[in-house]
Structure formats: structure tokens, C-alpha cells
Design a protein around this motif. Structure first.
Motif, mmCIF file in Angstrom:
data_model
loop_
_atom_site.group_PDB
_atom_site.id
_atom_site.type_symbol
_atom_site.label_atom_id
_atom_site.label_comp_id
_atom_site.label_asym_id
_atom_site.label_seq_id
_atom_site.Cartn_x
_atom_site.Cartn_y
_atom_site.Cartn_z
ATOM 1 N N PHE A 14 0.842 -1.189 0.000
ATOM 2 C CA PHE A 14 0.000 0.000 0.000
ATOM 3 C C PHE A 14 0.875 1.236 0.000
ATOM 4 C CE2 PHE A 14 0.574 -1.297 4.446
ATOM 5 C CZ PHE A 14 1.175 -0.159 4.985
ATOM 6 N N THR A 15 0.287 2.343 -0.379
ATOM 7 C CA THR A 15 0.908 3.654 -0.273
ATOM 8 C C THR A 15 -0.131 4.573 0.352
ATOM 9 O OG1 THR A 15 2.260 3.286 -2.239
ATOM 10 C CG2 THR A 15 1.965 5.575 -1.528
ATOM 11 N N LEU A 16 0.198 5.148 1.505
ATOM 12 C CA LEU A 16 -0.722 6.029 2.222
ATOM 13 C C LEU A 16 -0.003 7.324 2.614
ATOM 14 C CD1 LEU A 16 -2.449 3.450 4.612
ATOM 15 C CD2 LEU A 16 -3.461 4.540 2.592
ATOM 16 N N HIS A 17 -0.796 8.338 2.877
ATOM 17 C CA HIS A 17 -0.236 9.627 3.288
ATOM 18 C C HIS A 17 0.223 9.608 4.744
ATOM 19 C CE1 HIS A 17 -0.852 12.322 -0.123
ATOM 20 N NE2 HIS A 17 -1.820 11.485 -0.436
ATOM 21 N N VAL A 18 1.453 10.110 4.968
ATOM 22 C CA VAL A 18 1.991 10.340 6.310
ATOM 23 C C VAL A 18 1.677 11.782 6.694
ATOM 24 C CG1 VAL A 18 4.074 10.373 7.739
ATOM 25 C CG2 VAL A 18 3.893 8.762 5.852
ATOM 26 N N SER A 72 -4.985 4.446 10.613
ATOM 27 C CA SER A 72 -6.420 4.584 10.875
ATOM 28 C C SER A 72 -7.050 5.339 9.714
ATOM 29 C CB SER A 72 -6.687 5.305 12.201
ATOM 30 O OG SER A 72 -6.661 6.697 12.041
ATOM 31 N N VAL A 73 -8.375 5.477 9.751
ATOM 32 C CA VAL A 73 -9.088 6.160 8.674
ATOM 33 C C VAL A 73 -9.088 7.676 8.832
ATOM 34 C CG1 VAL A 73 -10.537 4.161 8.153
ATOM 35 C CG2 VAL A 73 -11.339 5.889 9.798
ATOM 36 N N ASP A 74 -8.452 8.191 9.877
ATOM 37 C CA ASP A 74 -8.364 9.634 10.060
ATOM 38 C C ASP A 74 -7.501 10.258 8.960
ATOM 39 O OD1 ASP A 74 -9.869 9.974 12.497
ATOM 40 O OD2 ASP A 74 -8.219 8.988 13.531
ATOM 41 N N SER A 75 -7.675 11.561 8.743
ATOM 42 C CA SER A 75 -6.918 12.267 7.704
ATOM 43 C C SER A 75 -5.477 12.510 8.153
ATOM 44 C CB SER A 75 -7.575 13.611 7.405
ATOM 45 O OG SER A 75 -7.373 14.497 8.495
ATOM 46 N N ALA A 76 -4.633 12.831 7.187
ATOM 47 C CA ALA A 76 -3.233 13.158 7.486
ATOM 48 C C ALA A 76 -3.151 14.362 8.418
ATOM 49 C CB ALA A 76 -2.465 13.416 6.192
ATOM 50 N N TRP A 77 -4.073 15.329 8.261
ATOM 51 C CA TRP A 77 -4.083 16.508 9.132
ATOM 52 C C TRP A 77 -4.380 16.105 10.570
ATOM 53 C CZ3 TRP A 77 -2.016 20.553 6.965
ATOM 54 C CH2 TRP A 77 -2.147 20.765 5.600
ATOM 55 N N CYS A 78 -5.346 15.246 10.738
ATOM 56 C CA CYS A 78 -5.724 14.768 12.074
ATOM 57 C C CYS A 78 -4.551 14.007 12.703
ATOM 58 C CB CYS A 78 -6.962 13.883 11.949
ATOM 59 S SG CYS A 78 -7.720 13.414 13.508
ATOM 60 N N HIS A 79 -3.923 13.119 11.893
ATOM 61 C CA HIS A 79 -2.757 12.373 12.382
ATOM 62 C C HIS A 79 -1.644 13.318 12.819
ATOM 63 C CE1 HIS A 79 -4.280 8.494 11.549
ATOM 64 N NE2 HIS A 79 -3.892 8.359 10.290
ATOM 65 N N GLN A 80 -1.418 14.351 12.038
ATOM 66 C CA GLN A 80 -0.335 15.285 12.345
ATOM 67 C C GLN A 80 -0.570 15.944 13.709
ATOM 68 O OE1 GLN A 80 0.297 17.970 9.086
ATOM 69 N NE2 GLN A 80 2.240 18.719 9.900
ATOM 70 N N ALA A 81 -1.780 16.396 13.956
ATOM 71 C CA ALA A 81 -2.106 17.028 15.237
ATOM 72 C C ALA A 81 -2.008 16.022 16.385
ATOM 73 C CB ALA A 81 -3.511 17.625 15.184
ATOM 74 N N ASP A 95 -5.522 6.096 6.128
ATOM 75 C CA ASP A 95 -6.297 5.206 5.252
ATOM 76 C C ASP A 95 -7.641 5.893 4.992
ATOM 77 O OD1 ASP A 95 -7.059 2.998 3.802
ATOM 78 O OD2 ASP A 95 -7.259 1.668 5.528
ATOM 79 N N PHE A 96 -7.538 7.106 4.465
ATOM 80 C CA PHE A 96 -8.636 8.067 4.441
ATOM 81 C C PHE A 96 -9.494 8.005 3.182
ATOM 82 C CE2 PHE A 96 -10.053 12.593 3.954
ATOM 83 C CZ PHE A 96 -10.859 12.658 5.077
ATOM 84 N N GLU A 97 -8.853 7.923 2.028
ATOM 85 C CA GLU A 97 -9.617 7.960 0.777
ATOM 86 C C GLU A 97 -8.943 7.081 -0.257
ATOM 87 O OE1 GLU A 97 -12.582 8.529 -1.626
ATOM 88 O OE2 GLU A 97 -12.623 9.386 0.366
ATOM 89 N N PRO A 98 -9.578 6.048 -0.779
ATOM 90 C CA PRO A 98 -10.905 5.608 -0.361
ATOM 91 C C PRO A 98 -10.882 5.073 1.074
ATOM 92 C CG PRO A 98 -10.005 4.089 -2.002
ATOM 93 C CD PRO A 98 -9.031 5.219 -1.862
ATOM 94 N N LYS A 99 -11.861 5.472 1.836
ATOM 95 C CA LYS A 99 -11.881 5.213 3.273
ATOM 96 C C LYS A 99 -11.740 3.721 3.596
ATOM 97 C CE LYS A 99 -14.362 6.219 7.492
ATOM 98 N NZ LYS A 99 -15.562 6.772 8.079
#
Length: 170
Positions: A14-18, A72-81, A95-99
Motif C-alpha cells: 500500500f501507499t498512504l499519506h503520512v 487509521s481512517v483519520d486524515s493526514a491533518w488529524c494524524h499530524q495534530a 487510510d482516508f480515501e478511499p476510506k
């Protein structure tokens, strides 16, 4: 509870946003053990405690040369905070989109609730799932199972190297 991928199965890549502009692939970590920690949501009390435990035992994971990744399905912004607030020193992947697409591949998605299961995987250096565990969603699984799996993986790798060495020229 669902059925997560079992040991011996190739871990789906997989490739996901950090961060909003950076990604990480499972393939990028090939050659070292990887701990995948799927969890429901950044700001839930159990998840915060679980990620804090992994942060505390990070030196033990690193002793095994293992990389730890939270998903998790949270956004990269949420993860960052969340990572900044909890001073986490390992990546959280969105793992936000597609959720939940990656969580679904691992059997670690809760359809009715739209969140990840609390599921753990240890992926070996070649990309095979060595150990997996599905925890009740309200229970922090801690790090003991992961550390035990990493110990067993290290022992197996040491024995495999010895067996290969003994077989050379024999």
C-alpha cells in the motif's frame, strides 16, 4: 469481530499519506520487520494510550530493527495534530480515501462503524505476515504480543541463516 489476514500470507502493499504531501509505502520498508498497528481513531482514549505505549517501547522495536506504523481512517491533518500532541516518533498513515481501503485488504475494517479494527501485524523482512492479532476494540493490546512475535521472528531468521550456512558446501 472479523478475520484478519493470517500468518504466512503476503502482506498487501500500500501507499498512504503520512502528511498531506508525503506518502509511505509498505514496500519502502522491505528488508526490515514492520509492525502495522491498525486502530479506530486518533482521539479516542484507548487509541491514545495504545500509541503512547508503542512510543515508549520504540527502543525495543528498534532493537529488532523493526519499523512501527500506525494506521487509521483519520486524515493526514488529524494524524499530524495527534502525533504532535502525543509526541509520537513513528509515522501514522491515513487510510482516508478511499476510506479504509487498506484496512479492508487486511481484514481490519469495521463496516458498520466506518473505522479500523484494533488489529496488529508483524510483517517479516520479505513482506510476509509473520504474526497477526485482532484485539477487542475497547482493549489496548499493549506491546507484549508484538515483542514476543519480534523475538520469535529474530530466532527464526537466525536459525534460517544457520541452516543456510550449514548447507553451503555440505
Amino acid at each position: 469481530m472479523g478475520h484478519v489476514l493470517a500468518p504466512g500470507v503476503t502482506a498487501p502493499d500500500f501507499t498512504l499519506h503520512v502528511t498531506p504531501d508525503q506518502t509511505l509505502s509498505l514496500g519502502d520498508l522491505r528488508g526490515r520487520p514492520v509492525v502495522l498497528a491498525f486502530y479506530p481513531a486518533d482521539w479516542s482514549p484507548v487509541c491514545g494510550d495504545q500509541m503512547a505505549v508503542y512510543n515508549q517501547v520504540l527502543p525495543e522495536f528498534r532493537r529488532h530493527e523493526a519499523e512501527v506504523v500506525g494506521i487509521s481512517v483519520d486524515s493526514a491533518w488529524c494524524h499530524q495534530a495527534f502525533a504532535e500532541t502525543h509526541h509520537l516518533h513513528f509515522p501514522l498513515l491515513a487510510d482516508f480515501e478511499p476510506k479504509g481501503a487498506v484496512a479492508r485488504q487486511y481484514g481490519a475494517y469495521r463496516d458498520g462503524e466506518g473505522v479500523c479494527e484494533r488489529a496488529l501485524f508483524v510483517v517479516d523482512r520479505e513482506g510476509l505476515i509473520f504474526w497477526s492479532y485482532l484485539s477487542p476494540i475497547a482493549v489496548n493490546p499493549g506491546a507484549d504480543g508484538i515483542l514476543d512475535a519480534l523475538d520469535r521472528l529474530e530466532t527464526q531468521e537466525t536459525n534460517d541463516v544457520r541452516t543456510q550456512s550449514a548447507g553451503v558446501g555440505g
